[in-house]
Motif scaffolding. Sequence first.
Motif, PDB file in Angstrom:
ATOM      1  N   ALA A   1       0.830  -1.210   0.000  1.00  0.00           N
ATOM      2  CA  ALA A   1       0.000   0.000   0.000  1.00  0.00           C
ATOM      3  C   ALA A   1       0.859   1.252   0.000  1.00  0.00           C
ATOM      4  O   ALA A   1       0.593   2.207  -0.750  1.00  0.00           O
ATOM      5  N   SER A   2       1.906   1.266   0.827  1.00  0.00           N
ATOM      6  CA  SER A   2       2.814   2.421   0.856  1.00  0.00           C
ATOM      7  C   SER A   2       3.487   2.610  -0.500  1.00  0.00           C
ATOM      8  O   SER A   2       3.690   3.744  -0.953  1.00  0.00           O
ATOM      9  N   ALA A   3       3.820   1.510  -1.158  1.00  0.00           N
ATOM     10  CA  ALA A   3       4.464   1.590  -2.474  1.00  0.00           C
ATOM     11  C   ALA A   3       3.530   2.205  -3.506  1.00  0.00           C
ATOM     12  O   ALA A   3       3.970   2.966  -4.380  1.00  0.00           O
ATOM     13  N   VAL A   4       2.247   1.879  -3.435  1.00  0.00           N
ATOM     14  CA  VAL A   4       1.262   2.455  -4.357  1.00  0.00           C
ATOM     15  C   VAL A   4       1.232   3.972  -4.202  1.00  0.00           C
ATOM     16  O   VAL A   4       1.274   4.724  -5.187  1.00  0.00           O
ATOM     17  N   VAL A   5       1.180   4.438  -2.961  1.00  0.00           N
ATOM     18  CA  VAL A   5       1.144   5.881  -2.698  1.00  0.00           C
ATOM     19  C   VAL A   5       2.440   6.530  -3.171  1.00  0.00           C
ATOM     20  O   VAL A   5       2.434   7.586  -3.813  1.00  0.00           O
ATOM     21  N   ALA A   6       3.575   5.890  -2.854  1.00  0.00           N
ATOM     22  CA  ALA A   6       4.873   6.446  -3.245  1.00  0.00           C
ATOM     23  C   ALA A   6       5.026   6.516  -4.758  1.00  0.00           C
ATOM     24  O   ALA A   6       5.753   7.373  -5.272  1.00  0.00           O
ATOM     25  N   ALA A   7       4.341   5.644  -5.489  1.00  0.00           N
ATOM     26  CA  ALA A   7       4.416   5.637  -6.953  1.00  0.00           C
ATOM     27  C   ALA A   7       3.599   6.756  -7.591  1.00  0.00           C
ATOM     28  O   ALA A   7       3.601   6.914  -8.808  1.00  0.00           O
ATOM     29  N   GLY A   8       2.889   7.515  -6.771  1.00  0.00           N
ATOM     30  CA  GLY A   8       2.110   8.638  -7.293  1.00  0.00           C
ATOM     31  C   GLY A   8       0.698   8.288  -7.705  1.00  0.00           C
ATOM     32  O   GLY A   8      -0.036   9.143  -8.220  1.00  0.00           O
ATOM     33  N   VAL A   9       0.285   7.047  -7.468  1.00  0.00           N
ATOM     34  CA  VAL A   9      -1.088   6.643  -7.785  1.00  0.00           C
ATOM     35  C   VAL A   9      -2.026   7.177  -6.708  1.00  0.00           C
ATOM     36  O   VAL A   9      -1.726   7.098  -5.518  1.00  0.00           O
ATOM     37  N   VAL A  10      -3.148   7.744  -7.136  1.00  0.00           N
ATOM     38  CA  VAL A  10      -4.192   8.135  -6.191  1.00  0.00           C
ATOM     39  C   VAL A  10      -5.385   7.213  -6.452  1.00  0.00           C
ATOM     40  O   VAL A  10      -6.260   7.515  -7.271  1.00  0.00           O
ATOM     41  N   PRO A  11      -5.439   6.070  -5.788  1.00  0.00           N
ATOM     42  CA  PRO A  11      -6.507   5.110  -6.072  1.00  0.00           C
ATOM     43  C   PRO A  11      -7.850   5.626  -5.581  1.00  0.00           C
ATOM     44  O   PRO A  11      -7.924   6.455  -4.672  1.00  0.00           O
ATOM     45  N   SER A  12      -8.922   5.149  -6.180  1.00  0.00           N
ATOM     46  CA  SER A  12     -10.257   5.496  -5.682  1.00  0.00           C
ATOM     47  C   SER A  12     -10.637   4.630  -4.493  1.00  0.00           C
ATOM     48  O   SER A  12     -11.620   4.909  -3.806  1.00  0.00           O
ATOM     49  N   ALA A  13      -9.855   3.578  -4.227  1.00  0.00           N
ATOM     50  CA  ALA A  13      -9.977   2.778  -3.009  1.00  0.00           C
ATOM     51  C   ALA A  13      -8.708   1.963  -2.877  1.00  0.00           C
ATOM     52  O   ALA A  13      -8.127   1.536  -3.871  1.00  0.00           O
ATOM     53  N   LEU A  14      -8.267   1.771  -1.637  1.00  0.00           N
ATOM     54  CA  LEU A  14      -7.149   0.879  -1.362  1.00  0.00           C
ATOM     55  C   LEU A  14      -7.376   0.308   0.034  1.00  0.00           C
ATOM     56  O   LEU A  14      -7.158   0.985   1.034  1.00  0.00           O
ATOM     57  N   GLU A  15      -7.858  -0.945   0.074  1.00  0.00           N
ATOM     58  CA  GLU A  15      -8.367  -1.545   1.306  1.00  0.00           C
ATOM     59  C   GLU A  15      -7.631  -2.833   1.652  1.00  0.00           C
ATOM     60  O   GLU A  15      -7.299  -3.621   0.752  1.00  0.00           O
ATOM     61  N   LEU A  16      -7.409  -3.040   2.921  1.00  0.00           N
ATOM     62  CA  LEU A  16      -6.786  -4.263   3.428  1.00  0.00           C
ATOM     63  C   LEU A  16      -7.805  -5.045   4.250  1.00  0.00           C
ATOM     64  O   LEU A  16      -8.530  -4.464   5.062  1.00  0.00           O
ATOM     65  N   VAL A  17      -7.843  -6.355   4.039  1.00  0.00           N
ATOM     66  CA  VAL A  17      -8.713  -7.256   4.814  1.00  0.00           C
ATOM     67  C   VAL A  17      -7.892  -8.491   5.168  1.00  0.00           C
ATOM     68  O   VAL A  17      -7.370  -9.164   4.272  1.00  0.00           O
ATOM     69  N   ASP A  18      -7.764  -8.795   6.469  1.00  0.00           N
ATOM     70  CA  ASP A  18      -6.942  -9.951   6.834  1.00  0.00           C
ATOM     71  C   ASP A  18      -7.771 -11.231   6.928  1.00  0.00           C
ATOM     72  O   ASP A  18      -9.003 -11.221   6.794  1.00  0.00           O
ATOM     73  N   LYS A  19      -7.073 -12.352   7.180  1.00  0.00           N
ATOM     74  CA  LYS A  19      -7.723 -13.658   7.134  1.00  0.00           C
ATOM     75  C   LYS A  19      -8.772 -13.826   8.231  1.00  0.00           C
ATOM     76  O   LYS A  19      -9.764 -14.518   8.034  1.00  0.00           O
ATOM     77  N   HIS A  20      -8.546 -13.205   9.397  1.00  0.00           N
ATOM     78  CA  HIS A  20      -9.538 -13.309  10.465  1.00  0.00           C
ATOM     79  C   HIS A  20     -10.886 -12.760   9.989  1.00  0.00           C
ATOM     80  O   HIS A  20     -11.945 -13.341  10.258  1.00  0.00           O
ATOM     81  N   CYS A  21     -10.818 -11.629   9.280  1.00  0.00           N
ATOM     82  CA  CYS A  21     -12.047 -11.025   8.751  1.00  0.00           C
ATOM     83  C   CYS A  21     -12.653 -11.891   7.657  1.00  0.00           C
ATOM     84  O   CYS A  21     -13.877 -12.108   7.625  1.00  0.00           O
ATOM     85  N   LEU A  22     -11.822 -12.380   6.747  1.00  0.00           N
ATOM     86  CA  LEU A  22     -12.330 -13.205   5.659  1.00  0.00           C
ATOM     87  C   LEU A  22     -12.991 -14.477   6.184  1.00  0.00           C
ATOM     88  O   LEU A  22     -14.058 -14.882   5.701  1.00  0.00           O
ATOM     89  N   LYS A  23     -12.381 -15.097   7.194  1.00  0.00           N
ATOM     90  CA  LYS A  23     -12.974 -16.302   7.778  1.00  0.00           C
ATOM     91  C   LYS A  23     -14.314 -15.988   8.423  1.00  0.00           C
ATOM     92  O   LYS A  23     -15.273 -16.774   8.316  1.00  0.00           O
ATOM     93  N   ALA A  24     -14.398 -14.871   9.120  1.00  0.00           N
ATOM     94  CA  ALA A  24     -15.653 -14.501   9.780  1.00  0.00           C
ATOM     95  C   ALA A  24     -16.757 -14.246   8.763  1.00  0.00           C
ATOM     96  O   ALA A  24     -17.907 -14.653   8.952  1.00  0.00           O
ATOM     97  N   VAL A  25     -16.393 -13.563   7.660  1.00  0.00           N
ATOM     98  CA  VAL A  25     -17.387 -13.308   6.609  1.00  0.00           C
ATOM     99  C   VAL A  25     -17.816 -14.627   5.963  1.00  0.00           C
ATOM    100  O   VAL A  25     -19.008 -14.847   5.703  1.00  0.00           O
ATOM    101  N   ASP A  26     -16.869 -15.518   5.716  1.00  0.00           N
ATOM    102  CA  ASP A  26     -17.204 -16.819   5.114  1.00  0.00           C
ATOM    103  C   ASP A  26     -18.117 -17.636   6.022  1.00  0.00           C
ATOM    104  O   ASP A  26     -19.070 -18.279   5.556  1.00  0.00           O
ATOM    105  N   ALA A  27     -17.828 -17.623   7.325  1.00  0.00           N
ATOM    106  CA  ALA A  27     -18.658 -18.383   8.262  1.00  0.00           C
ATOM    107  C   ALA A  27     -20.083 -17.855   8.301  1.00  0.00           C
ATOM    108  O   ALA A  27     -21.030 -18.606   8.535  1.00  0.00           O
ATOM    109  N   TRP A  28     -20.232 -16.567   8.029  1.00  0.00           N
ATOM    110  CA  TRP A  28     -21.553 -15.931   8.080  1.00  0.00           C
ATOM    111  C   TRP A  28     -22.265 -16.004   6.733  1.00  0.00           C
ATOM    112  O   TRP A  28     -23.429 -16.394   6.651  1.00  0.00           O
TER     113      TRP A  28
END
Length: 452
Positions: A234-261
Motif C-alpha cells: 500500500a505504501s508503495a502504491v502511494v509512493a508511486a504517485g497513484v491516487v486510487p479510488s480505493a485501497l483496502e486491506l482485509v486480513d484472514k480473520h475477517c475473511l474467515k468470519a465473513v465466510d462463516a456468516w
Amino acid sequence: MLIDDLRAALPADRVVTDPDVLRSYAHDEAEWAPYELPRAMVRPRGAEDVQAAVRACIEHGTPLVTRGAGTGLSGGANAVDGCVLIAMDQLNRIKEIDPVERLAVVEPGVVNDDLRAAAAEQNLWYPPDPASSPWSTIGGNVSTNAGGVCCVKYGVTRDYVLGMQVVTGTGEIVRLGRRTAKGVAGYDLAGLMVGSEGTLGVITEITVRLKAKRAAETTVAGYFDSIVQAGAAASAVVAAGVVPSALELVDKHCLKAVDAWKNMGLSAEAEVVLLGRTDTPGDGEATTMLRCFEQAGATWAAMSTDQEEADALFSARRLAYPALERLGPVLTEDVCVPTHKIAEMLGRIEAAAHRHDILIANVAHVGDGNLHPLLITPLDDDSARARAQAAFEDIIADALRLGGTVTGEHGVGLLKRPGLVQELSPAVLDMHRAVKKALDPHGILNPGKVFA
C-alpha cells in the motif's frame, strides 16, 4: 416536570417514555462504551420540535444526546444518566437535489446510500461512503466527519458539507455555511460543527456538495502472506504517485468470519487481501498498482476482469465488522498514521496481539493510513477483556509515536477520550473547551463526550 413540559410543547407522538423502546435506542455499536437509560426520547419532525426539546432541557438542566442510526463505534451517541435522547430517524427527507448547482439538501436522518441512489438518478454522486453506508445516516456522518472506502481520493464528509441548519445550545435555530461554490464570510462555523459529535449543536438540515457521476472503476486484488507485506504494498502504491479510488486491506480473520456468516469462500487463498481500485481512464494506474503488489511480495495479484467477483471482495470488506461481532464483543480501533508508516504500524498491531494474547483482526483504509484493528474477546471473559484494553492503549500510543492520530473517522466519543488527551497539548485542549463553553453555555449538549 421535564416530561410534562415536553408533552406540553410537542405532539404526543413525539415524546417516548416506554423503557423497552428507550433501552433499544440507548447506545451505538461501540459495545465496550458505557451507557445509561435515558429519561425520555424525542423523535422530532422538524427543527421546531428540536428547539422545544433543547429549551426544555435548558430549563431543567437536563443533558441532551442526539442519535442517528446508532452505527457509531466510539460511544458518541450513548445515553447519559437522566438525559433526553433526540432520535433523528423521522427527519429523513431528501428535500432537494439541484443538478445545476450540484448540491442536495437533506434532513439528518437520511441514510447515506439513499442519498447516493437519489443523486445517481440525476447522474450525480455523493462520495463519502463509510462501510456502514447502507445503514448510517448523513447526520451521523456529519457528526463524526465520517470517511470511507473512496475517501483516499475524494475526501471525507467535511469536504462535502456546504451548510446546515442547527439548533444551538441556547435554543436558537440558525443557518450556517452557504449554498455557493465559494464563501469566506466570517468563521467557518459549519465546518466547526462537522465532527463535533453533537457537543456544539443539534443539526436539523444539511446542504451537501455533489459531484458528477464518475467513470467505472478497475479493481486490482493481491494476496499476501502477512499484513506487514500488504502494508508495504500500500505504501508503495502511494509512493508511486497513484491516487486510487480505493485501497483496502482485509486480513484472514475477517475473511474467515465473513465466510462463516455468508459462505462467500474468500478465506482459502490468502492470509491478507489487498484491494485497489482506480477510476482514472486507461489502465496506467491499475498496472502500476499491480506492479507494486507484485514487487512487495504478493503470492498472487491480478486486475479483475469479473465485476461480480470484484464487487464480492469489496462486499466482504464492508461485512467484516458485523461478521466479527458474531464471534464476541469487538473493541474497535480507528488510528491513522502517515502512509509511509503503514507497514510499521501494522507490525506493531501484530506485536500487540501477541504480547497481550488477544485476537486482533485487521481491516484498513490503507490508502490514507486509516487502520481499524478489531480486538475480539470471548463473551464473559474478564481476563481477555483486560488484556484487550491494554492492547487498545498500546496501539493508540504506537500510532501517536509514529506521528498519527487516535481517530481517523469514528470520532472520540467515549472510547478515545484518554487518547485525545495524549494527542493534544493542554493549550489546545483549553481552546476546545472554550469553544464548547461558548456554544453550549448551559453544558447540556452530549456532556462527557469527547472531553471528560
